[in-house]
Enzyme design. Structure first.
Site, short mmCIF file in Angstrom:
data_model
loop_
_atom_site.label_atom_id
_atom_site.label_comp_id
_atom_site.label_asym_id
_atom_site.label_seq_id
_atom_site.Cartn_x
_atom_site.Cartn_y
_atom_site.Cartn_z
N CYS A 2 0.85 -1.18 0.00
CA CYS A 2 0.00 0.00 0.00
C CYS A 2 0.89 1.23 0.00
CB CYS A 2 -0.95 0.09 1.18
SG CYS A 2 -2.12 -1.24 1.28
N ARG A 27 3.93 -0.39 -4.85
CA ARG A 27 3.67 -0.92 -3.52
C ARG A 27 2.33 -1.65 -3.43
NH1 ARG A 27 6.98 1.52 0.35
NH2 ARG A 27 5.58 0.81 1.97
N TRP A 74 -2.93 -2.60 -1.70
CA TRP A 74 -2.66 -4.02 -1.92
C TRP A 74 -3.54 -4.73 -0.89
CZ3 TRP A 74 -0.86 -8.29 0.78
CH2 TRP A 74 -0.46 -9.38 0.00
N ASN A 100 -1.71 2.04 5.88
CA ASN A 100 -0.91 0.94 5.33
C ASN A 100 -0.51 0.07 6.52
OD1 ASN A 100 1.06 -0.71 4.17
ND2 ASN A 100 2.62 0.89 4.20
N GLY A 101 -0.83 -1.22 6.45
CA GLY A 101 -0.50 -2.11 7.56
C GLY A 101 -1.67 -3.02 7.86
N GLU A 487 16.87 -18.02 -8.34
CA GLU A 487 16.50 -16.65 -8.69
C GLU A 487 15.94 -16.59 -10.11
OE1 GLU A 487 15.90 -14.10 -7.19
OE2 GLU A 487 16.14 -12.45 -8.58
N LYS A 491 12.21 -15.27 -11.05
CA LYS A 491 11.96 -14.18 -12.01
C LYS A 491 10.94 -14.61 -13.03
CE LYS A 491 13.14 -11.51 -10.32
NZ LYS A 491 13.88 -11.43 -9.11
N GLU A 494 7.31 -15.08 -11.42
CA GLU A 494 6.61 -13.91 -10.89
C GLU A 494 6.17 -12.93 -11.96
OE1 GLU A 494 8.82 -11.39 -8.19
OE2 GLU A 494 10.66 -11.73 -9.29
N HIS A 510 16.54 -36.91 -8.16
CA HIS A 510 15.78 -37.37 -6.99
C HIS A 510 14.32 -36.96 -7.08
CE1 HIS A 510 19.47 -38.69 -5.10
NE2 HIS A 510 20.02 -37.57 -5.51
N LYS A 609 5.85 -4.45 -4.08
CA LYS A 609 7.30 -4.34 -3.95
C LYS A 609 7.75 -4.45 -2.50
CE LYS A 609 11.32 -3.30 -5.78
NZ LYS A 609 11.90 -4.42 -6.50
C1 F6R Z 1 11.28 -10.88 -6.21
C2 F6R Z 1 11.22 -9.92 -5.14
C3 F6R Z 1 10.85 -10.38 -3.79
C4 F6R Z 1 11.66 -9.63 -2.73
C5 F6R Z 1 11.15 -10.00 -1.33
C6 F6R Z 1 11.98 -9.34 -0.25
O1 F6R Z 1 11.67 -10.31 -7.41
O2 F6R Z 1 11.46 -8.76 -5.35
O3 F6R Z 1 10.97 -11.75 -3.66
O4 F6R Z 1 13.00 -9.98 -2.87
O5 F6R Z 1 9.82 -9.57 -1.21
O6 F6R Z 1 11.96 -7.97 -0.35
P1 F6R Z 1 13.06 -7.07 0.32
O7 F6R Z 1 14.36 -7.36 -0.33
O8 F6R Z 1 12.60 -5.67 0.09
O9 F6R Z 1 13.09 -7.43 1.78
#
Ligand code: F6R
Length: 614
Positions: A2, A27, A74, A100-101, A487, A491, A494, A510, A609
């Site tokens: 949010c 956000r 969000w 927000n929260g 990773e 990517k 997501e 396995h 984010k």
């Molecule tokens: C994936 C991504 C998330 C963040 C995770 C942690 O692309 O961005 O998996 O890595 O939400 O976020 P931070 O690094 O802000 O604690």
């Protein structure tokens, strides 16, 4: 999660608030709303969907006013809808509030307020706060700011709140606990509030980050005053933002994610600038200097993080254990904090977080601190909650990352961890001087090599076109390339919504090998190094089952090229630094596949984010 924006001053609030919401849309982006004070009117416009939907709805109506609050949501409690969007208003329409929260005891409070005759329009936890403020203000005969302060002592959970009231058109009140809030002090006696500094930086660089359980009262005549929940006045700590406006724009790229992928030569360089010198053979992470001896003698280093940052932590584990011979454990912050971990003052807990606001990572640190451990942070966002909670740490200096999928933050985190491993190894004497110098020189050369990897973009786009319709994908790697595989898979899933899994290459037999058929793309990191021959065998196992192999190899490789369906070459580098290069093709590949599938690359569905809920 949010985004919150607010403005009070002489300018028109609506354009400032809407522009700010667009900057904060990463956000959360399922609904948006604004409340504007215009004369004796409090006008509220809110809509499900993007900020632009709400903006269009509001334009054409009365959007005038010099005080306004805005929110991009969000959803946690209640589906994304017009009614559940913020701001929420008191029943008499006098107070509007954004949040927000999460309010954990909202159910109990809601029932109590319903017993007092309050009628709820939405399913949100936030509506409880605005009715509670209204109830207290009427019962105690206090103004809405004081009522908010009293209300907060009944509220359990996390919040960043901003409220306005048409009875006090020159005032704006804000409060924070565990969710970030920044106040910008404008040059014309005006004030800006936001969840982070991105909506503020184009107007002012003078800011105050609110602390936990702090309340800000902004009055156009009296200025900014801060109080704690017990009503004691606090002295604001003014800071200068270092962020530049250009960093928040797409700069000619179609998406933020693409821009951020291409920024990596610079962001990696910015990350180590002033921290290493290969010629003089030194490395120095200023914010960690006082804790290095503690790290060397610690029982163990525990890295806590989530998502991509957790993957960076796994690379760090390989580097620190191998180079500095210090015991490292990497934990999901969300699991660690609920596991009653055995911790004491001989442990060092390191949080890795791009945003510095991730609720689980923050809570894991608080737990570690309560048990006496030393707590350190590797964060990107300057002034973030984690960076302020920790005893010491290092910023990654990657610059603002706006695309929801993390790219340049990951490589910057790995760069900091590499510097940390090198510094610890050098101090501890577990690395030879020659090896130390070689690695420093190799690290200095990485930005140029990243540029070379980025030049393979056209080839990667072709590969993307071939596999864009896959419904599953596997990513394989060994050693420090295993986290790169994780990773890569994250990517892809997501942003393109293709199911993908990362595996240590040897684990494939396995279980996951059962999935392989002629439709399954398998992305393998097969660069030169200790486990090269083993990975080659794993590729053969895949090919024997007709899987499609796309391999990331070291420049000039012949053996894998003969077996794989496609190869993407990366320049030769020291094995320890391969993750910094090998991750780039996977970022580009996911990007192109997502674009070809028509996905919203920068704002993938259901994601946000900054994950400030647990
Ligand atoms: C994936 C991504 C998330 C963040 C995770 C942690 O692309 O961005 O998996 O890595 O939400 O976020 P931070 O690094 O802000 O604690």
């Amino acid at each position: 999660m949010c985004g919150i924006v607010a403005y009070i001053g002489k300018k028109e609030a609506f354009p400032i608030v809407v522009k700010g919401l667009k900057r904060l849309e990463y956000r959360g982006y399922d609904s948006a709303g604004v409340a504007l004070l215009h004369g004796d009117q409090l006008n509220v416009y809110k809509k499900a969907g993007k900020v632009s939907v709400m903006e269009e709805f509001a334009l054409g109506q009365d959007v005038a006013g010099h005080a306004g609050i805005g929110h991009t949501r969000w959803a946690t409690h209640g589906e994304p809808s017009d009614v559940n969007a913020h701001p929420h208003t008191s029943m008499d329409g006098k107070i509007a509030l954004i949040h927000n929260g999460i309010i954990e005891n909202y159910d109990v409070l809601k029932r109590e307020l319903q017993n007092q005759g309050y009628i709820f329009k939405s399913e949100t936890d936030t509506e409880v706060i605005v009715h509670l403020v209204d109830y207290i203000s009427k019962k105690e005969h206090v103004w809405f700011g004081e009522a908010l302060r009293l209300a907060l002592s009944q509220v359990h959970g996390a919040y960043a709140i901003v409220a306005i009231s048409k009875e006090y058109p020159n005032r704006l009140v804000a409060a924070r606990k565990s969710s970030p809030l920044v106040v910008g002090i404008g040059a014309e006696g005006d004030f800006y509030l936001a969840s982070d500094a991105t909506p503020i930086v184009e107007y002012t660089k003078k800011v105050v980050y609110l602390d936990d359980e702090e309340i800000a009262v902004i009055d156009l005549e009296e200025g900014l005053k801060l109080y704690n929940i017990a009503d004691q006045e606090r002295t604001p700590f003014f800071q200068q933002l270092e962020m530049e406006l250009e960093a928040l724009e797409k700069g000619g790229y179609e998406h933020f994610m693409l821009k951020e992928i291409h920024e990596q030569p610079r962001s990696i360089h910015d990350c180590f600038r002033g921290r290493l010198n290969a010629e003089e053979a030194w490395v120095n992470l200023g914010g960690l200097r006082d804790y290095e001896q503690k790290m060397i003698t610690a029982n163990r280093l525990i890295i806590v993080a989530c998502g991509t940052s957790w993957h960076a932590g796994l690379v760090g584990e390989y580097l620190i254990e191998d180079l500095a011979r210090i015991n490292v454990e990497v934990e999901y912050a969300s699991e660690f904090r609920y596991r009653n971990p055995i911790l004491n003052e001989n442990d060092v807990v390191i949080a890795i977080s791009q945003s510095g606001e991730t609720a689980d990572t923050l809570a894991a640190l608080e737990l570690a601190k309560s048990k006496g451990a030393t707590i350190l942070g590797i964060c990107n966002v300057v002034g973030s909650s984690i960076s302020r909670l920790t005893d010491g740490g290092s910023y990654t200096h990657a610059g603002p990352e706006i695309g929801v999928a993390s790219t340049k933050a990951f490589t910057a985190q790995v760069t900091v961890l590499t510097l940390m491993a090198l510094s610890l190894a050098h101090k501890k004497g577990t690395i030879s001087e020659t090896h130390f110098r070689t690695l420093l020189a190799e690290l200095e050369a990485i930005p140029e090599k990243v540029k070379q990897v980025l030049e393979t973009d056209a080839l990667i786009e072709q590969i993307a076109a071939e596999y864009k319709d896959a419904s599953n994908a596997l990513y394989l790697g060994r050693g420090s390339s295993f986290p790169v595989a994780l990773e890569g898979a994250l990517k892809l899933k997501e942003i393109s919504y293709i199911h993908a899994e990362g595996y240590p290459a040897a684990e494939m037999k396995h279980g996951p090998i059962a999935l392989i058929d002629e439709n399954m793309p398998i992305f393998v990191i097969a660069t030169q190094g200790n486990s090269y021959e083993k990975v080659v065998s794993n590729i053969q196992e895949v090919k024997a089952r007709k899987g499609k192999v796309i391999a990331v190899v070291t420049e000039g490789d012949i053996q894998v090229r003969e077996m794989a369906d496609h190869v993407i070459e990366i320049p030769e580098t020291n094995e320890f630094l391969v993750p910094l290069l090998a991750t780039i093709p996977f970022q580009l590949l996911s990007y192109h596949i997502a674009v070809m599938r028509g996905c919203n690359v920068d704002q993938p569905r259901n994601l946000a984010k900054s994950v400030t809920v647990e």
